[in-house]
Design a protein around this motif. Structure first.
Motif, PDB file in Angstrom:
ATOM      1  N   ASP A  30       0.824  -1.204   0.000  1.00  0.00           N
ATOM      2  CA  ASP A  30       0.000   0.000   0.000  1.00  0.00           C
ATOM      3  C   ASP A  30       0.859   1.255   0.000  1.00  0.00           C
ATOM      4  N   GLY A  31       1.999   1.238   0.673  1.00  0.00           N
ATOM      5  CA  GLY A  31       2.910   2.380   0.633  1.00  0.00           C
ATOM      6  C   GLY A  31       3.494   2.596  -0.750  1.00  0.00           C
ATOM      7  N   PHE A  56      -2.329  -7.629  -6.635  1.00  0.00           N
ATOM      8  CA  PHE A  56      -2.652  -7.653  -5.215  1.00  0.00           C
ATOM      9  C   PHE A  56      -1.996  -6.451  -4.563  1.00  0.00           C
ATOM     10  N   ILE A  57      -2.689  -5.860  -3.611  1.00  0.00           N
ATOM     11  CA  ILE A  57      -2.075  -4.849  -2.751  1.00  0.00           C
ATOM     12  C   ILE A  57      -2.078  -5.401  -1.334  1.00  0.00           C
ATOM     13  N   HIS A  61      -1.438  -0.799   5.993  1.00  0.00           N
ATOM     14  CA  HIS A  61      -1.456   0.589   6.476  1.00  0.00           C
ATOM     15  C   HIS A  61      -0.106   1.075   6.995  1.00  0.00           C
ATOM     16  N   GLN A  62       0.957   0.368   6.580  1.00  0.00           N
ATOM     17  CA  GLN A  62       2.299   0.793   6.982  1.00  0.00           C
ATOM     18  C   GLN A  62       3.217   0.797   5.766  1.00  0.00           C
ATOM     19  N   GLN A  63       4.253   1.596   5.854  1.00  0.00           N
ATOM     20  CA  GLN A  63       5.309   1.559   4.866  1.00  0.00           C
ATOM     21  C   GLN A  63       6.632   1.746   5.584  1.00  0.00           C
ATOM     22  N   LEU A  64       7.696   1.884   4.858  1.00  0.00           N
ATOM     23  CA  LEU A  64       9.040   1.893   5.425  1.00  0.00           C
ATOM     24  C   LEU A  64       9.156   2.734   6.689  1.00  0.00           C
ATOM     25  N   ILE A 116      -6.896  -7.234  -6.281  1.00  0.00           N
ATOM     26  CA  ILE A 116      -7.367  -7.845  -5.042  1.00  0.00           C
ATOM     27  C   ILE A 116      -6.618  -7.162  -3.904  1.00  0.00           C
ATOM     28  N   VAL A 117      -7.350  -6.458  -3.067  1.00  0.00           N
ATOM     29  CA  VAL A 117      -6.743  -5.750  -1.946  1.00  0.00           C
ATOM     30  C   VAL A 117      -6.769  -6.684  -0.737  1.00  0.00           C
TER      31      VAL A 117
END
Length: 165
Positions: A30-31, A56-57, A61-64, A116-117
């Motif tokens: 997602d990021g 696909f994602i 709700h987090q990234q690096l 597809i999430v």
């Protein structure tokens, strides 16, 4: 950083042009969807009706370096891809059956790509990482690896027992 998205769309288009009846699969974070290249690919894939592209994602709700909503909020990813002309679906990203069923439905699409999430929890399965921030690039010692393996195996055994009951 988005390059895989363009590559996957190019592979899907190449297979279509050569009448190769196969699928290209793409996994995004997602990021990673902060990257413009992802959205350029989304337009491209819809324009060329790449129904052989299933993406696909991993939506945790987090990234690096933090939470996606604090860095660059993307809102409703299913709706965004739907607005770009994609078939979209959201599933529990920790449920193999839900993922499998979503892939089967995506393969029924005849005129557009599918997204597809997968709603997931980052680091799921190990208490030292599950749901925590700043774990994107941690170094894990051999001892920590053994602890994680022990904890995950115990969870699997517990789940097997609950299935039998």
């Amino acid at each position: 950083l988005g390059q895989g998205a363009s590559l996957a769309a190019g592979i899907a288009l190449g297979m279509k042009l050569k009448n190769i009846n196969r699928y290209a699969y793409l996994v995004l974070g997602d990021g990673e969807c902060d990257e413009g290249q992802v959205w350029e690919m989304a337009l491209f894939a819809n324009n060329y009706k790449l129904n052989n592209l299933i993406a696909f994602i991993d939506c945790n709700h987090q990234q690096l370096d933090g939470y996606t909503d604090d860095i660059c909020p993307l809102g409703n990813l299913e709706k965004k891809f739907e607005d770009f002309g994609w078939n979209t679906e959201k599933v529990n990203g920790h449920n193999i059956e839900e993922i499998y069923d979503a892939i089967c439905r995506a393969k029924e699409e005849t005129n557009r790509p599918s997204m597809i999430v997968l709603y997931t929890v980052k680091g799921k399965g190990w208490s030292a990482t599950e749901g925590k921030t700043n774990i994107h690039h941690i170094k894990i010692s051999q001892q920590q690896m053994k602890e994680a393996e022990k904890e995950i195996c115990a969870r699997i055994e517990k789940q097997k027992l609950s299935i039998k009951e």
